[in-house]
Design a protein around this motif. Structure first.
Motif, mmCIF file in Angstrom:
data_model
loop_
_atom_site.group_PDB
_atom_site.id
_atom_site.type_symbol
_atom_site.label_atom_id
_atom_site.label_comp_id
_atom_site.label_asym_id
_atom_site.label_seq_id
_atom_site.Cartn_x
_atom_site.Cartn_y
_atom_site.Cartn_z
ATOM 1 N N ASP A 78 0.792 -1.233 -0.028
ATOM 2 C CA ASP A 78 0.062 0.113 0.169
ATOM 3 C C ASP A 78 0.823 1.244 0.028
ATOM 4 O OD1 ASP A 78 -2.428 1.341 0.105
ATOM 5 O OD2 ASP A 78 -2.672 1.526 2.305
ATOM 6 N N LEU A 79 1.638 1.275 -0.998
ATOM 7 C CA LEU A 79 2.777 2.549 -0.962
ATOM 8 C C LEU A 79 2.254 3.702 -1.738
ATOM 9 C CD1 LEU A 79 5.721 0.222 -1.759
ATOM 10 C CD2 LEU A 79 5.263 1.203 0.498
ATOM 11 N N LEU A 80 1.140 4.324 -1.071
ATOM 12 C CA LEU A 80 0.642 5.641 -1.516
ATOM 13 C C LEU A 80 1.768 6.665 -1.084
ATOM 14 C CD1 LEU A 80 -3.067 4.867 -0.498
ATOM 15 C CD2 LEU A 80 -2.241 5.077 -2.967
ATOM 16 N N PRO A 81 1.644 7.955 -1.695
ATOM 17 C CA PRO A 81 2.632 8.823 -1.182
ATOM 18 C C PRO A 81 2.520 9.329 0.148
ATOM 19 C CG PRO A 81 1.669 9.506 -3.258
ATOM 20 C CD PRO A 81 0.876 8.252 -3.010
ATOM 21 N N GLY A 82 1.181 9.397 0.696
ATOM 22 C CA GLY A 82 0.953 9.616 2.303
ATOM 23 C C GLY A 82 1.401 8.601 3.054
ATOM 24 N N ASN A 83 1.850 7.290 2.696
ATOM 25 C CA ASN A 83 2.329 6.497 3.569
ATOM 26 C C ASN A 83 3.818 6.215 3.743
ATOM 27 O OD1 ASN A 83 -0.090 5.564 4.158
ATOM 28 N ND2 ASN A 83 -0.235 3.688 2.699
ATOM 29 N N PHE A 84 4.387 7.487 3.370
ATOM 30 C CA PHE A 84 5.783 7.675 3.518
ATOM 31 C C PHE A 84 6.038 8.992 4.442
ATOM 32 C CE2 PHE A 84 5.738 5.218 -0.532
ATOM 33 C CZ PHE A 84 6.879 4.417 -0.261
ATOM 34 N N LEU A 85 7.045 9.024 4.892
ATOM 35 C CA LEU A 85 7.594 9.944 5.675
ATOM 36 C C LEU A 85 8.965 10.324 5.496
ATOM 37 C CD1 LEU A 85 6.300 12.325 7.688
ATOM 38 C CD2 LEU A 85 7.548 11.214 9.587
ATOM 39 N N ARG A 86 9.423 11.434 4.962
ATOM 40 C CA ARG A 86 10.826 11.719 4.299
ATOM 41 C C ARG A 86 11.474 12.689 5.320
ATOM 42 N NH1 ARG A 86 12.303 15.966 0.569
ATOM 43 N NH2 ARG A 86 14.309 15.268 -0.464
ATOM 44 N N LEU A 130 -5.607 -1.827 -10.314
ATOM 45 C CA LEU A 130 -6.956 -2.751 -10.515
ATOM 46 C C LEU A 130 -7.256 -3.027 -9.021
ATOM 47 C CD1 LEU A 130 -9.093 -3.862 -12.103
ATOM 48 C CD2 LEU A 130 -8.025 -5.992 -12.226
ATOM 49 N N ARG A 131 -6.332 -3.401 -8.331
ATOM 50 C CA ARG A 131 -6.545 -3.746 -6.767
ATOM 51 C C ARG A 131 -7.115 -2.382 -6.064
ATOM 52 N NH1 ARG A 131 -4.369 -1.112 -1.948
ATOM 53 N NH2 ARG A 131 -5.166 -2.526 -0.191
ATOM 54 N N GLU A 132 -6.481 -1.193 -6.389
ATOM 55 C CA GLU A 132 -7.018 -0.115 -5.789
ATOM 56 C C GLU A 132 -8.334 0.368 -6.304
ATOM 57 O OE1 GLU A 132 -5.819 2.881 -2.814
ATOM 58 O OE2 GLU A 132 -4.702 1.103 -3.708
ATOM 59 N N SER A 133 -8.894 0.158 -7.439
ATOM 60 C CA SER A 133 -10.049 0.337 -7.763
ATOM 61 C C SER A 133 -11.201 -0.411 -7.229
ATOM 62 C CB SER A 133 -10.189 0.037 -9.418
ATOM 63 O OG SER A 133 -11.340 0.287 -9.942
ATOM 64 N N MET A 134 -10.970 -1.866 -7.212
ATOM 65 C CA MET A 134 -11.867 -2.729 -6.601
ATOM 66 C C MET A 134 -11.923 -2.425 -4.872
ATOM 67 S SD MET A 134 -12.949 -4.307 -9.037
ATOM 68 C CE MET A 134 -12.519 -3.284 -10.216
ATOM 69 N N TRP A 135 -10.823 -1.918 -4.307
ATOM 70 C CA TRP A 135 -10.845 -1.401 -3.063
ATOM 71 C C TRP A 135 -11.726 -0.240 -3.055
ATOM 72 C CZ3 TRP A 135 -9.860 3.310 -0.696
ATOM 73 C CH2 TRP A 135 -9.735 3.255 0.754
ATOM 74 N N GLY A 136 -11.748 0.496 -3.628
ATOM 75 C CA GLY A 136 -12.852 1.832 -3.885
ATOM 76 C C GLY A 136 -14.202 1.446 -3.855
#
Length: 306
Positions: free
Chosen positions: A181-189, A256-262
């Motif tokens: 689940d490597l969305l931008p919001g799941n990182f802290l830099r 596709l996984r993200e789509s079905m999750w939504g």
């Protein structure tokens, strides 16, 4: 409620001044920044309703978060209360990742090292195989009364072709612990780009390590050059055309996984989000990338490696 729970369970006493400030960005759970006597101290995450239907295993999530912290790329976990579905982690001073900063300086190298170290760590519980996850989400969406777009039927046929082409290669590589689940919001830099934390381990489980690479690439909008750099950093001098093709195919699978999750969230969540719009956005992107002139060659390249 969150403050009182923390006060009681962490023995802070009545004298401590606790505040819980809602954190924006989460579309599955409710997250709060916990201030103690005015100091930013912790982040408390309370699971949303019916999130177990998304395939989330909270015990695996907790174990993954602890491991990430031990390996040096995650927020230290200070408390976990599974009976109320709350996890408390240390607050980190940093900035969120975006497509531009992901490839600046040494940031991408930090991300790749973190992923490789996690992939090479001992096995976890849980299982995250794209085809299985998608099929589960589709079935649950239908049961929840969600009217799926007609294009889903075509998308599932494309996914079947990808899975068939990759079957032997993935079998040979074996499954590895993955974030998934490597969305931008799941990182802290770090402010200087010299360290990265991976956050939100809800979907962690044993899966195809290239899903993490494709998931990262599509969510951070990597162009072809950035995708090639990502594969080179991860695979080293032994990187092959099949490795790059595998990444590109996982970019599609991620969408596709993200789509079905939504779509599933549209049927079960109590959060005020446009989940149908979210699902349609990722479905359109999946179908667009499936029309890439290189798609058939990607399938051929991963099959050649058997």
């Amino acid at each position: 409620m969150v403050c009182e729970m923390i006060r009681e369970r962490m023995n802070l006493g009545v004298a401590a001044d606790l505040q819980a400030l809602p954190l924006a960005g989460g579309i599955t759970n409710r997250n709060h920044l916990i201030l103690v006597d005015g100091e930013r101290r912790w982040v408390a995450r309370q699971a949303g309703v019916r999130t177990e239907e998304l395939g989330i295993d909270r015990a695996v999530e907790h174990a993954s978060a602890v491991r990430a912290a031990e390996l040096g790329f995650g927020a230290p976990v200070v408390a976990w209360w599974p009976e109320v579905k709350v996890m408390v982690s240390e607050f980190g001073e940093g900035i969120a990742l975006c497509p531009k900063t992901a490839v600046e300086g040494g940031t991408l190298k930090c991300i790749v090292e973190a992923l490789r170290n996690f992939h090479q760590s001992p096995g976890l519980g849980g299982r995250f195989i794209t085809g299985e996850v998608v099929a589960d989400y589709v079935a649950k969406s239908v049961r929840a009364g969600v009217e799926l777009p007609q294009e889903v039927e075509l998308a599932l046929k494309v996914l079947q072709r990808i899975e068939s082409a990759l079957f032997g290669r993935v079998e040979r590589m074996g499954l590895a612990p993955c974030h998934n689940d490597l969305l931008p919001g799941n990182f802290l830099r770090g402010l200087e780009g010299d360290w990265v934390w991976l956050l939100d381990w809800e979907y962690a489980g044993m899966g195809d390590r290239f899903f993490d690479l494709g998931n990262l690439a599509v969510n951070l909008e990597f162009d072809d050059a950035a995708c090639e750099k990502l594969v080179e950093l991860y695979c080293g001098e032994g990187a092959t055309e099949a490795d790059l093709a595998h990444l590109h195919l996982m970019r599609l699978c991620s969408d596709l996984r993200e789509s079905m999750w939504g779509f599933l969230q549209a049927g079960i969540s109590d959060l005020e989000e446009d989940f149908m719009g979210y699902g349609n956005k990722h479905l359109r992107r999946f179908l667009h990338h499936a029309e890439d002139a290189r798609f058939n060659s990607w399938l051929e390249k991963v099959e050649i490696t058997l």
